[in-house]
Write a protein that holds these residues in place. Structure first.
Motif, PDB file in Angstrom:
ATOM      1  N   GLN A  29      59.935  -2.429  33.500  1.00 33.48           N
ATOM      2  CA  GLN A  29      59.150  -3.452  34.185  1.00 33.48           C
ATOM      3  C   GLN A  29      57.903  -2.855  34.825  1.00 33.48           C
ATOM      4  O   GLN A  29      56.818  -3.450  34.772  1.00 33.48           O
ATOM      5  CB  GLN A  29      59.994  -4.146  35.244  1.00 33.48           C
ATOM      6  CG  GLN A  29      59.243  -5.266  35.975  1.00 33.48           C
ATOM      7  CD  GLN A  29      60.112  -5.985  37.000  1.00 33.48           C
ATOM      8  OE1 GLN A  29      61.340  -5.805  37.015  1.00 33.48           O
ATOM      9  NE2 GLN A  29      59.493  -6.777  37.853  1.00 33.48           N
ATOM     10  N   ASP A  30      58.052  -1.683  35.414  1.00 37.91           N
ATOM     11  CA  ASP A  30      56.906  -1.025  36.057  1.00 37.91           C
ATOM     12  C   ASP A  30      55.845  -0.652  35.020  1.00 37.91           C
ATOM     13  O   ASP A  30      54.644  -0.828  35.255  1.00 37.91           O
ATOM     14  CB  ASP A  30      57.380   0.229  36.796  1.00 37.91           C
ATOM     15  CG  ASP A  30      58.523  -0.074  37.755  1.00 37.91           C
ATOM     16  OD1 ASP A  30      58.249  -0.638  38.818  1.00 37.91           O
ATOM     17  OD2 ASP A  30      59.680   0.234  37.413  1.00 37.91           O
ATOM     18  N   ASP A  44      55.411  -2.093  32.047  1.00 37.61           N
ATOM     19  CA  ASP A  44      54.830  -3.323  31.502  1.00 37.61           C
ATOM     20  C   ASP A  44      53.775  -3.916  32.440  1.00 37.61           C
ATOM     21  O   ASP A  44      52.708  -4.360  31.994  1.00 37.61           O
ATOM     22  CB  ASP A  44      55.927  -4.365  31.254  1.00 37.61           C
ATOM     23  CG  ASP A  44      56.828  -4.004  30.083  1.00 37.61           C
ATOM     24  OD1 ASP A  44      56.443  -3.103  29.311  1.00 37.61           O
ATOM     25  OD2 ASP A  44      57.908  -4.603  29.964  1.00 37.61           O
ATOM     26  N   GLU A  45      54.059  -3.893  33.744  1.00 36.98           N
ATOM     27  CA  GLU A  45      53.142  -4.513  34.703  1.00 36.98           C
ATOM     28  C   GLU A  45      51.877  -3.692  34.927  1.00 36.98           C
ATOM     29  O   GLU A  45      50.836  -4.233  35.300  1.00 36.98           O
ATOM     30  CB  GLU A  45      53.865  -4.759  36.030  1.00 36.98           C
ATOM     31  CG  GLU A  45      54.946  -5.828  35.918  1.00 36.98           C
ATOM     32  CD  GLU A  45      55.553  -6.192  37.261  1.00 36.98           C
ATOM     33  OE1 GLU A  45      54.993  -5.771  38.304  1.00 36.98           O
ATOM     34  OE2 GLU A  45      56.583  -6.899  37.274  1.00 36.98           O
ATOM     35  N   ARG A  52      48.324  -2.981  31.807  1.00 35.81           N
ATOM     36  CA  ARG A  52      47.017  -3.653  31.712  1.00 35.81           C
ATOM     37  C   ARG A  52      45.914  -2.863  32.408  1.00 35.81           C
ATOM     38  O   ARG A  52      44.731  -3.097  32.179  1.00 35.81           O
ATOM     39  CB  ARG A  52      47.113  -5.052  32.341  1.00 35.81           C
ATOM     40  CG  ARG A  52      47.978  -6.035  31.571  1.00 35.81           C
ATOM     41  CD  ARG A  52      48.286  -7.262  32.385  1.00 35.81           C
ATOM     42  NE  ARG A  52      49.122  -6.943  33.540  1.00 35.81           N
ATOM     43  CZ  ARG A  52      49.548  -7.846  34.423  1.00 35.81           C
ATOM     44  NH1 ARG A  52      49.180  -9.106  34.313  1.00 35.81           N
ATOM     45  NH2 ARG A  52      50.316  -7.486  35.423  1.00 35.81           N
ATOM     46  N   ARG A  98      55.451   3.617  41.384  1.00 36.43           N
ATOM     47  CA  ARG A  98      55.704   2.218  41.734  1.00 36.43           C
ATOM     48  C   ARG A  98      57.199   1.946  41.805  1.00 36.43           C
ATOM     49  O   ARG A  98      57.686   1.287  42.737  1.00 36.43           O
ATOM     50  CB  ARG A  98      55.060   1.286  40.699  1.00 36.43           C
ATOM     51  CG  ARG A  98      55.275  -0.202  40.984  1.00 36.43           C
ATOM     52  CD  ARG A  98      54.738  -1.054  39.839  1.00 36.43           C
ATOM     53  NE  ARG A  98      54.844  -2.463  40.129  1.00 36.43           N
ATOM     54  CZ  ARG A  98      55.950  -3.195  39.932  1.00 36.43           C
ATOM     55  NH1 ARG A  98      57.042  -2.614  39.460  1.00 36.43           N
ATOM     56  NH2 ARG A  98      55.967  -4.476  40.227  1.00 36.43           N
TER      57      ARG A  98
END
Length: 357
Positions: free
Chosen positions: A64-65, A67-68, A71, A85
């Motif tokens: 999740q870290d 993926d976020e 960008r 994170r």
């Protein structure tokens, strides 16, 4: 303003009362600890290339870290930020699931990450590092959010950074920074942190608090040993070393350290044989040692072993939570060492020696 009020509120002694949920919090943390990477994972990672390691991390609990942040970042920088994170999110979760005295003690302990990030920002300004370089090393695992910390990194000067921290407990120390005395300010922040920890623990009457006090005092011993080795090896004078020593150690009291300060490096090493840390460092220290990396790795290993032994003694206390905090931080450090080492084409033996498994 709300952030600064929150910091003051969490620092208040009124949060030292009862109402702790030790059974619930330790059960949740045990479940979190079961998700840590098993020891056998690290030799496998050492045999992988960068692409395989990054794919492994992308498919792990850090997904999740990654993926976020994908960008904004890419390559090794992406995973550096993802690891930091995840550490921050994980430790914030521990604060959120704890209540009463337990919440207060954990919150006070995790302030060390606020101090780490403040030091990182000030060092960055001192060295004219870019905002991106500073942000790479921020760890929002305390009470200061990543958004707030990154806004500090964007300030144009150290003065504006310190002004933005004027409502925090760190300000009285930080306002003494004049742009040249960074080491002294960093040392003072550390001393204030441990003074705060001992204030939070108070007079340790219960077995739980006694054990937590022992945990903190062992941590101070480890820091002081690292300081003594580093500065004695560099030939720094006795008085200068004394200024950097933290009070409150478990086995290395100020009286003990005062005996060690005047000793030449070889005699200093020999004098450590009577302390419990000797068993872990005896085979790597010598008057001729060039690097302190192996020493610091072994001291970290000792800290983790000590926390594990404390944890088994009192399973319904804050110590199992501290045990998890150390192991989680160590996992992130190990992954960072492997990634950065592989990216820099370091010899595998050098990378392996820095891992704490």
């Amino acid at each position: 303003m709300r952030l600064l009020q929150k910091l003051k509120r969490k620092s208040s002694p009124t949060h030292r009362g009862s109402g702790s949920n030790y059974a619930y919090a330790t059960a949740r943390v045990r479940a979190m600890k079961s998700n840590l990477l098993p020891r056998e994972t690290y030799p496998r990672l050492m045999n992988m290339g960068i692409d395989e390691i990054t794919r492994f991390i992308e498919e792990s609990q850090y997904k999740q870290d990654v993926d976020e942040l994908a960008r904004v970042y890419d390559g090794v920088d992406l995973f550096e930020h993802a690891l930091n994170r995840n550490l921050g999110v994980t430790f914030t979760k521990i604060i959120n699931i704890s209540e009463g005295e337990l919440n207060y003690l954990i919150s006070e302990y995790l302030k060390k990450y606020d101090i780490w990030s403040i030091k990182t920002i000030l060092r960055g300004k001192y060295c004219n590092a870019s905002v991106e370089e500073i942000n790479d090393s921020l760890v929002a695992a305390g009470q200061l959010s990543y958004t707030f910390l990154s806004s500090l990194a964007e300030k144009e000067s150290y003065e504006s950074v310190i002004d933005a921290l004027s409502g925090t407990d760190y300000y009285p120390t930080l306002k003494g920074y004049d742009g040249t005395n960074l080491s002294a300010i960093e040392n003072q922040l550390d001393k204030e942190y441990y003074n705060g920890m001992f204030y939070a623990i108070g007079t340790p009457g219960s077995n739980d608090r006694k054990l937590f006090s022992k945990f903190i005092r062992t941590e101070i011993d480890i820091k002081n040993l690292s300081t003594l080795f580093r500065l004695k090896k560099a030939g720094v004078g006795e008085d200068e070393i004394a200024d950097l020593i933290l009070e409150g150690g478990l086995h290395l009291s100020m009286k003990e350290i005062e005996k060690l300060l005047p000793l030449p490096f070889s005699e200093f090493i020999n004098s450590l044989e009577k302390y419990p840390y000797w068993e872990d460092i005896s085979d790597i220290v010598s008057p001729e040692m060039d690097s302190l990396v192996d020493l610091e790795t072994q001291l970290t290993r000792h800290s983790i072993k000590s926390a594990a032994s404390f944890s088994h003694m009192y399973p319904l206390s804050i110590v199992p939570i501290m045990d998890y905090v150390l192991n989680k931080k160590n996992e992130v450090n190990n992954l960072r060492i492997i990634l950065r080492g592989k990216a820099a084409n370091l010899d595998e033996e050098i990378i392996r020696n820095q891992l704490v498994i």
